[in-house]
Design a protein around this motif. Structure first.
Motif, PDB file in Angstrom:
ATOM      1  N   GLN A  98       0.831  -1.212   0.000  1.00 20.58           N
ATOM      2  CA  GLN A  98       0.000   0.000   0.000  1.00 20.58           C
ATOM      3  C   GLN A  98       0.866   1.264   0.000  1.00 20.58           C
ATOM      4  O   GLN A  98       2.058   1.205   0.335  1.00 20.58           O
ATOM      5  N   GLN A 123      -0.061   9.982  -9.183  1.00 21.92           N
ATOM      6  CA  GLN A 123      -0.800   8.779  -8.797  1.00 21.92           C
ATOM      7  C   GLN A 123      -0.417   7.660  -9.752  1.00 21.92           C
ATOM      8  O   GLN A 123       0.129   7.907 -10.819  1.00 21.92           O
ATOM      9  N   ASP A 127      -4.070   1.716  -8.994  1.00 22.78           N
ATOM     10  CA  ASP A 127      -4.918   1.913  -7.806  1.00 22.78           C
ATOM     11  C   ASP A 127      -5.408   3.354  -7.639  1.00 22.78           C
ATOM     12  O   ASP A 127      -6.289   3.618  -6.821  1.00 22.78           O
ATOM     13  N   SER A 129      -4.368   5.845  -6.104  1.00 24.54           N
ATOM     14  CA  SER A 129      -4.428   6.267  -4.693  1.00 24.54           C
ATOM     15  C   SER A 129      -4.096   7.749  -4.482  1.00 24.54           C
ATOM     16  O   SER A 129      -4.725   8.410  -3.674  1.00 24.54           O
ATOM     17  N   GLN A 131      -1.504   9.106  -2.954  1.00 22.91           N
ATOM     18  CA  GLN A 131      -1.162   9.251  -1.530  1.00 22.91           C
ATOM     19  C   GLN A 131       0.338   9.228  -1.253  1.00 22.91           C
ATOM     20  O   GLN A 131       0.784   9.763  -0.246  1.00 22.91           O
TER      21      GLN A 131
END
Length: 253
Positions: A98, A123, A127, A129, A131
């Protein structure tokens, strides 16, 4: 001059039609073409341009994943990166990797390699994400410029033009800093055959998350991966009055 760390991710190629596994545990990856995440290509290009302008002394690429991630790193080396670090993550650990894990890895490598700037794609297209850059900046306690469409080096640090919902925002940061690349930051170069051959001789170091002291225990459990609902067919209306009547009824056009 700054040392730059750039993150690259191996993802299913953007042109491939994604298929969900029958058990809904994820998407089919076996026998599917993979390539470098397009936003990471932009990050690599920006890092290499900094070196070409003599604003960076060295560019280091990092990728977390299975053995095949080395192909992605070799692409980065062929684009002009100086050396690469492959953080080996395979099997079930890779399936549950993750952004928080990747951010911890990038933060630790940034400290170990004494870099002044981290650039990653805004990004990943698998996925989505968005983040990793933000978390990396948080772990390092460095300023950040996410969604960069323009990056300028100044005497005191960086001026980053960011793409936000309302338009453009300009932020000034000191170094060290973390930047995430948006689509309009640049147009990535193609790796030429001579540079692909040279890339084979450039250093590529292998490490594990354990070597870096990063725990890969998943924080999130994926319950189910499903195809989006099939869109209903539209209908053609003869005139504006009929269109307005249908909209008032709350029906689909």
């Amino acid at each position: 001059m700054a040392r730059v760390l750039v993150g690259v991710k191996r993802v299913i190629d953007y042109a491939v039609k994604i298929r969900v596994k029958p058990d809904k545990s994820g998407v089919v990856t076996d026998g599917v073409k993979h390539s470098m995440n397009p936003f990471d290509e932009i990050a690599v290009e920006e890092a290499v341009r900094l070196k070409e302008k003599k604003l960076a002394s060295e560019v280091i690429a990092v990728s977390c994943g299975p053995t095949q991630s080395q192909e992605t790193l070799r692409t980065a080396l062929a684009m002009g990166v100086d050396r690469a670090i492959h953080v080996e993550v395979a099997g079930a650990e890779y399936e549950s990797l993750q952004p928080i894990h990747v951010a911890k890895i990038l933060a630790k490598l940034s400290q170990d390699e004494k870099v002044d700037l981290v650039i990653v794609g805004k990004q990943a297209i698998d996925d989505d994400s968005n983040q990793t850059a933000q978390m990396t900046a948080a772990f390092l306690d460095w300023p950040q410029g996410a969604f960069a469409s323009k990056l300028e080096k100044t005497d005191s640090g960086l001026t980053v033009t960011r793409e936000i919902d309302g338009g453009l925002e300009v932020v000034k940061t000191k170094l060290p800093a973390v930047v995430s690349a948006d689509l309009r930051l640049n147009e990535p170069r193609y790796a030429t055959l001579p540079n692909i051959m040279k890339a084979k001789k450039k250093p590529l170091k292998k490490v594990t998350a354990k070597d870096l002291g990063v725990d890969l225990t998943p924080r999130i459990k994926v319950v189910s991966v499903e195809d989006p609902p099939v869109r209903q067919a539209g209908s053609i209306v003869p005139d504006v009055d009929t269109l307005i009547a249908k909209l008032k009824e709350g029906g689909h056009i």
